[in-house]
Design a protein around this motif. Structure first.
Motif, PDB file in Angstrom:
ATOM      1  N   ARG A   1      10.642  -1.811  -5.307  1.00  0.00           N
ATOM      2  CA  ARG A   1      11.668  -0.774  -5.246  1.00  0.00           C
ATOM      3  C   ARG A   1      12.190  -0.406  -6.630  1.00  0.00           C
ATOM      4  N   ALA A   2      11.814  -1.186  -7.641  1.00  0.00           N
ATOM      5  CA  ALA A   2      12.353  -0.949  -8.976  1.00  0.00           C
ATOM      6  C   ALA A   2      11.843   0.361  -9.558  1.00  0.00           C
ATOM      7  N   SER A   3      10.578   0.685  -9.293  1.00  0.00           N
ATOM      8  CA  SER A   3      10.026   1.911  -9.867  1.00  0.00           C
ATOM      9  C   SER A   3      10.715   3.145  -9.328  1.00  0.00           C
ATOM     10  N   SER A   4      11.049   3.120  -8.018  1.00  0.00           N
ATOM     11  CA  SER A   4      11.738   4.275  -7.437  1.00  0.00           C
ATOM     12  C   SER A   4      13.158   4.411  -7.995  1.00  0.00           C
ATOM     13  N   ALA A   5      13.809   3.261  -8.225  1.00  0.00           N
ATOM     14  CA  ALA A   5      15.155   3.305  -8.797  1.00  0.00           C
ATOM     15  C   ALA A   5      15.118   3.855 -10.214  1.00  0.00           C
ATOM     16  N   ALA A   6      14.096   3.445 -10.987  1.00  0.00           N
ATOM     17  CA  ALA A   6      13.983   3.953 -12.359  1.00  0.00           C
ATOM     18  C   ALA A   6      13.724   5.452 -12.367  1.00  0.00           C
TER      19      ALA A   6
ATOM     20  N   ASN B   1       0.812  -1.225   0.000  1.00  0.00           N
ATOM     21  CA  ASN B   1       0.000   0.000   0.000  1.00  0.00           C
ATOM     22  C   ASN B   1       0.839   1.267   0.000  1.00  0.00           C
ATOM     23  N   ARG B   2       2.153   1.142   0.231  1.00  0.00           N
ATOM     24  CA  ARG B   2       3.058   2.300   0.158  1.00  0.00           C
ATOM     25  C   ARG B   2       4.020   2.114  -1.005  1.00  0.00           C
ATOM     26  N   ARG B   3       4.449   3.220  -1.570  1.00  0.00           N
ATOM     27  CA  ARG B   3       5.359   3.170  -2.703  1.00  0.00           C
ATOM     28  C   ARG B   3       6.560   4.068  -2.447  1.00  0.00           C
ATOM     29  N   PHE B   4       7.670   3.674  -3.058  1.00  0.00           N
ATOM     30  CA  PHE B   4       8.901   4.439  -2.915  1.00  0.00           C
ATOM     31  C   PHE B   4       8.929   5.550  -3.958  1.00  0.00           C
TER      32      PHE B   4
ATOM     33  N   GLY C   1      12.129   7.561  -0.334  1.00  0.00           N
ATOM     34  CA  GLY C   1      11.200   7.583   0.794  1.00  0.00           C
ATOM     35  C   GLY C   1       9.879   6.899   0.460  1.00  0.00           C
ATOM     36  N   LEU C   2       9.145   6.552   1.487  1.00  0.00           N
ATOM     37  CA  LEU C   2       7.859   5.888   1.309  1.00  0.00           C
ATOM     38  C   LEU C   2       6.721   6.919   1.290  1.00  0.00           C
ATOM     39  N   GLU C   3       5.770   6.691   0.411  1.00  0.00           N
ATOM     40  CA  GLU C   3       4.587   7.529   0.375  1.00  0.00           C
ATOM     41  C   GLU C   3       3.355   6.637   0.270  1.00  0.00           C
TER      42      GLU C   3
END
Length: 317
Positions: free
Chosen positions: A307-312, A270-273, A278-280
């Protein structure tokens, strides 16, 4: 009171002897035997006096007693008996028709409608308190640990949007399906219900057509279709779209898991990087749905933390 239109019968009767006697019509529903009004669900006569006999007791007992006899749980038997006594739009339409043909007067029409509303208003919260649809999932438990070697692994993948599609496909490929140990992937696109009263479950067909005007569900389906082809058909894909409010969306997930004999459910976190690491919070309702699915699902549940989307995003910046 429980009224069945297709069992309606009528006959003409007189109120007594004399040249000035008044004729009246007798209508009966529910039981074709009009000669025994006590067994009828509803008995209405037109004339100076309108008599309505409710069949609430017989219908309740008629549903409750056989259910208990066949060893249905008592709570479910009571719920079934109460549901059999509920009426809806059909009942109102029937009362209106009776008033139109002057089988009942205005006072009787008001009494019948009011009694129907009172019964429905009292039954609804009782059923909501007694009946829990998730209890049926307890009788079936098929986890990853119960899966036999060299057997088909059935996985249900839940998607809210396209952000987690690539990571989910990589995770499924890491499970390494083979010819001797294939994998059946059920893709469920979860869409919040807006402007409708009834949830929908829409199956999709895998096609080779692509379009720039494709919807989000079609783009998700196409991504998993390409994944199926790259795995040389050892991983079959069956996509669905579930349109439901978040409050009851877990029922759609658990129902498919039960019907399709799923061993593993994958739901997104339910949270995304964000790009800074950071988490949102994505949606608070998603967290609630994940918790309910985890507690009531008839199989194993995995929560995917992407975590891949935040790295991209970080590389793009």
């Amino acid at each position: 009171m429980n009224v069945s239109v297709w069992n309606m019968k009528g006959r003409r009767m007189s109120d007594g002897g004399g040249p000035d006697r008044k004729a009246r019509h007798v209508y009966s529903w529910g039981n074709p035997d009009v000669d025994i009004p006590g067994r009828n669900t509803c008995h209405v006569s037109s004339g100076d006096v309108c008599h309505v006999s409710s069949g609430m007791g017989p219908y309740r007992e008629g549903a409750f007693l056989p259910s208990v006899y066949y060893k249905m749980p008592t709570v479910d038997a009571i719920s079934l008996g109460l549901i059999m006594n509920a009426q809806g739009v059909l009942g109102l339409g029937l009362f209106k028709m009776l008033k139109k043909v002057k089988a009942i007067d205005h006072e009787s029409f008001v009494v019948m409608c009011t009694s129907m509303l009172v019964v429905a208003g009292s039954i609804t919260p009782i059923i909501k308190y007694l009946y829990d649809p998730s209890r049926r999932y307890l009788s079936y438990k098929r986890t990853v640990m119960h899966s036999k070697p060299n057997s088909e692994l059935r996985v249900l993948v839940c998607m809210h949007d396209e952000e987690n599609v690539h990571t989910t496909i990589n995770l499924l490929q890491a499970l390494y399906p083979t010819k001797w140990s294939p994998m059946a992937i059920y893709v469920l696109h979860l869409v919040e219900l807006v402007g409708r009263a009834k949830p929908l479950l829409i199956p999709h067909k895998l096609t080779r057509k692509s379009s720039s005007k494709a919807t989000m569900s079609q783009r998700i389906v196409n991504a998993f279709r390409f994944s199926e082809e790259s795995n040389h058909r050892v991983a079959s894909v069956q996509p669905f779209t579930a349109i439901s409010p978040y409050a009851s969306m877990h029922n759609e997930v658990c129902a498919i898991a039960l019907d399709r004999k799923i061993s593993l459910i994958i739901v997104p976190f339910n949270r995304r990087f964000n790009a800074n690491g950071g988490l949102e919070l994505f949606k608070k309702a998603v967290r609630t749905m994940n918790n309910v699915v985890r507690d009531k699902a008839p199989c194993s549940v995995a929560i995917l933390v992407d975590r891949a989307s935040s790295a991209a995003q970080a590389q793009g910046m």
